[in-house]
Design a protein around this motif. Structure first.
Motif, mmCIF file in Angstrom:
data_model
loop_
_atom_site.group_PDB
_atom_site.id
_atom_site.type_symbol
_atom_site.label_atom_id
_atom_site.label_comp_id
_atom_site.label_asym_id
_atom_site.label_seq_id
_atom_site.Cartn_x
_atom_site.Cartn_y
_atom_site.Cartn_z
ATOM 1 N N ARG A 412 -44.205 -7.455 -26.540
ATOM 2 C CA ARG A 412 -43.460 -7.290 -25.125
ATOM 3 C C ARG A 412 -42.259 -8.437 -25.147
ATOM 4 O O ARG A 412 -42.443 -9.615 -25.693
ATOM 5 N N SER A 414 -39.100 -9.802 -22.191
ATOM 6 C CA SER A 414 -38.573 -9.681 -20.788
ATOM 7 C C SER A 414 -37.380 -10.536 -20.593
ATOM 8 O O SER A 414 -36.548 -11.066 -21.434
ATOM 9 N N SER A 416 -34.567 -11.568 -17.328
ATOM 10 C CA SER A 416 -34.375 -11.776 -15.846
ATOM 11 C C SER A 416 -33.271 -12.315 -15.434
ATOM 12 O O SER A 416 -32.282 -12.706 -16.323
ATOM 13 N N GLY A 423 -37.341 -7.390 -15.796
ATOM 14 C CA GLY A 423 -38.699 -7.079 -16.046
ATOM 15 C C GLY A 423 -39.143 -7.029 -17.738
ATOM 16 O O GLY A 423 -38.534 -7.542 -18.303
ATOM 17 N N ASP A 424 -40.276 -6.420 -17.648
ATOM 18 C CA ASP A 424 -40.793 -6.684 -19.107
ATOM 19 C C ASP A 424 -40.418 -5.304 -19.836
ATOM 20 O O ASP A 424 -40.556 -4.225 -19.224
ATOM 21 N N GLN A 489 -38.051 -14.461 -23.925
ATOM 22 C CA GLN A 489 -37.601 -14.458 -22.320
ATOM 23 C C GLN A 489 -36.120 -14.702 -22.202
ATOM 24 O O GLN A 489 -35.885 -15.721 -22.559
#
Length: 732
Positions: A412, A414, A416, A423-424, A489
């Motif tokens: 995963r 992500s 933002s 989102g992921d 992220q």
């Protein structure tokens, strides 16, 4: 706790117990360890119960909220003959009609010479102990309040049904001759037809009895020649009312004992009446013993898991059902659909046990399970891989725990912030940052382009920062692109997030004062419009705009100016003049609309007591005096005590409060509050020489009063004024 449906069923059972307890004395059946649901009413006759008994039963039923119509329907379901039910219904309706008609007494048709007090039965299911600990698989089958496992009565007669004393056979004759014979199998196992000898049917199936009876009927009916030419009379033998039998349920059940059941009943019917296996009773070894020999061994799991009722045989009189004690029981907990206690046989494996539980839940970790096992001295833990499930044996007392999958992702990443689809996303092999931005449908127009960051998980599960320039990654990916790692992220900021919120403030003589969101190109007129316009007190002289000074001068180069001030005029109709109309605002401007210097809200003063016209008066002149006010009020009355007149004035005052703080420093706080002062006035002198004392000059609030109904001698101070608030801008 018993549910509402269960309570209703208990009420019905209670009523039937009262209604037919007298019938049980008539039956030649021993009722042992059973409630009303176990009573067979096939032999009951209307004449066996008196009117007094029936009336008493009806009254008890009404207290339980059950009508006699409902009672009779339930009685027919227990085997009561429809004709007997109709007779009892007619008598019950007649008794109810008579009870509603006031009488002075009348004859009693029948009197009951036997007096007894029935004891309320406690259903086996209601008396069962509340289950503690894990659920026992299969136990709920015998705890349902809406299911009774009663044998179906309105079905064709089973071809293998074996006749016995108490059964009723119905013989229909039609064709050239018509007739109907209702034959009850007697204690000797025979049925009797007029003009024929006894016919022995005990132990025969319904098919065998059909052939034997028709063979004997040929002697009475010439045209009855089954299968021959010239047959003009036909016959059929069917089962009318079935007999009752007694079976005994023993072993590890909730309520062992002897039960009276229908001859169509099966093993499950009897088990349900006994409450099913108890907490140590076996669901896998239920023995049906007939003539002291084990006829079948029933495995209840066959029904629960596969719907197989092969060994759920029909019972015969004096059958014994024995529920053995459990031998091997294991517990399954964790991520399975039906966690609880399961009984296993020696041949069953872990894989089969998982099937018993309804398989894994959606979040179960299926790679392995943990098994806690008892040894002679202590516990031990076993880890069983999925590949060994089919070969892993289970032992009594094993506890199998199925874990939940880990709360993390293997692939995963992500994103933002200022992208269209935050989102992921799935991390594929060799995936780059520019690919992730493209999967998020690109950046938004308000993106902060010069810098963004990636929060990256390190080997020791701490986060590190990887920064990048958004434009460089998008325009030159060959040089500036970054390869992504699991759990990255990506955070891309918007320009609006990176700057202070821009507002302008508006105060003074406008309808809606406050802070407004700054918009590019906003003018002074736009701001006034957002505030719903001017108040009538707005000055025509000036509107002030205070603007921040933004500079980066060194300390020794700074000037004394703190803010830029812009002043604009307003037209007579309170519209903006040309220069003000075109004035463009900037973020953080503070706009203030001044009030007119001569604008004044009407001030009021109140006079009470012994004047001709007491009440509120509006001050008409800055130099208005007490004598002027008395004149406007019509002067003093004859009862006025002028020397006792007083005036009360209220104004704002700052109160100084000493406070000790924790560090021991001395702090003085000014606290604002209303203060009222009584001011002594010489009313006789004021009246004699008008103009010697003004009503107000600068106090914001004043009170004024005359002493009502006072006499010249000894008037106490408590009665010297009636005080009411007024607003003013002056002082006496």
């Amino acid at each position: 706790m018993i549910s509402r449906n269960n309570k209703s069923n208990l009420k019905v059972h209670k009523l039937f117990y009262y209604l037919f307890l007298g019938f049980l004395m008539f039956l030649s059946t021993e009722v042992y360890a059973q409630g009303l649901g176990d009573t067979d009413l096939s032999r009951v006759r209307s004449a066996d119960i008196s009117d007094a008994q029936l009336k008493s039963f009806i009254q008890r039923g009404e207290k339980e909220g059950i009508s006699h119509t409902q009672a009779m329907e339930m009685a027919k379901a227990r085997g009561l003959s429809p004709s007997v039910a109709a007779q009892l219904m007619q008598r019950a309706q007649q008794l109810q009609t008579e009870s509603n008609t006031p009488t002075n007494g009348g004859p009693v048709l029948r009197d009951d010479t036997v007096s007894y007090q029935p004891i309320e039965p406690i259903p086996a299911h209601a008396s069962a102990a509340t289950q503690d600990g894990p659920m026992i698989f299969g136990r709920s089958l015998f705890r349902g309040g809406d299911q009774s496992f009663e044998p179906a009565m309105n079905i064709p007669t089973p071809v293998n049904y074996v006749l016995g004393p108490g059964d009723e056979l119905v013989v229909d004759i039609w064709g050239a001759t018509s007739n109907l014979h209702q034959l009850e199998v007697g204690p000797e196992g025979t049925v009797t037809i007029d003009n024929l000898g006894p016919i022995y049917v005990h132990g025969l199936t319904i098919e065998e009895a059909d052939r034997r009876i028709i063979e004997n009927l040929k002697q009475l009916y010439r045209g009855l020649r089954p299968g021959e030419a010239g047959q003009n009379t036909f016959a059929r033998v069917s089962l009318g009312r079935v007999r009752s039998i007694q079976v005994t349920v023993i072993g590890e059940v909730e309520t062992p004992g002897t039960y009276t059941v229908s001859s169509l009943a099966t093993v499950f019917n009897a088990l349900y009446k006994a409450g099913g296996p108890n907490r140590i009773g076996s669901f896998r070894q239920v023995e049906i013993i007939r003539n002291n020999t084990i006829l079948k061994t029933l495995d209840i799991y066959d029904l629960l898991l596969r719907g197989d009722q092969t060994n759920n045989v029909s019972l015969q009189d004096q059958d014994v059902i024995r529920v053995a004690t459990i031998q091997n029981r294991v517990e399954v907990s964790g991520q399975v659909r039906r966690p609880g206690l399961y009984e296993i046989t020696d041949e069953e494996t872990l894989a089969q046990l998982i099937e018993f539980t309804g398989d894994y839940t959606d979040e179960a970790y299926t790679g392995q399970v943990r098994v806690k096992r008892n040894t002679e001295k202590e516990f031990k833990m076993l880890t069983v891989e999925q590949s060994d499930f089919n070969n892993f044996p289970l032992y009594n007392g094993d506890v199998i725990e199925v874990d939940r999958i880990l709360d993390r992702f293997a692939n995963r990443v992500s994103i933002s912030g200022a992208v269209w689809r935050p989102g992921d996303f799935e991390l594929t092999e060799g995936m780059m940052l520019s690919e992730l931005i493209a999967m998020a449908d690109g950046v938004k127009p308000d993106v902060f382009r010069s810098r963004a960051v990636i929060n990256r998980l390190t080997e020791n599960f701490d986060y590190s920062i990887v920064s990048f320039n958004v434009d460089q990654v998008l325009n030159s990916p060959d040089s500036y692109d970054i390869q992504l790692q699991p759990e990255d992220q990506v955070i891309i900021k918007s320009i609006h997030e990176m700057r202070e919120e821009m507002t302008v403030s508006l105060g003074g003589e406008v309808r809606e004062r406050g802070r407004y969101q700054y918009r590019q190109g906003m003018t002074l007129e736009d701001l006034i419009l957002m505030a719903d316009g001017f108040l009538s007190s707005a000055s025509e002289a000036r509107i002030e705009v205070n603007r921040r000074i933004l500079g980066e001068a060194l300390p020794d180069q700074r000037g004394s100016e703190l803010a830029e001030i812009f002043v604009f005029g307003v037209e007579r109709d309170l519209s903006l003049a040309g220069s003000a109309k075109r004035f463009e605002l900037k973020p953080f401007d503070q706009v203030y609309v001044r009030a007119r210097p001569d604008y004044h809200v009407q001030d009021k003063i109140r006079i009470e007591g012994q004047v001709m016209f007491p009440g509120e008066y509006t001050l008409s002149d800055r130099n208005e005096r007490i004598s002027d006010l008395i004149r406007r009020a019509g002067g003093l009355t004859d009862e006025a005590y002028a020397k006792g007149a007083t005036m009360l004035r209220s104004h704002k005052q700052l109160e100084r409060v000493d406070t000790d703080v924790e560090l021991g420093a001395h702090l003085v706080i000014d606290k604002e509050g209303d203060v009222q002062n009584f001011i002594g006035i010489n009313m006789p002198e004021i009246i004699k020489n008008p103009g010697t004392m003004m009503i107000f000059s600068c106090a914001p609030v004043m009170w004024y009063a005359f002493l009502p109904n006072c006499r010249p001698s000894g008037c106490p101070a408590a009665y010297c004024a009636i005080l009411k608030s007024v607003t003013t801008n002056g002082s006496a």
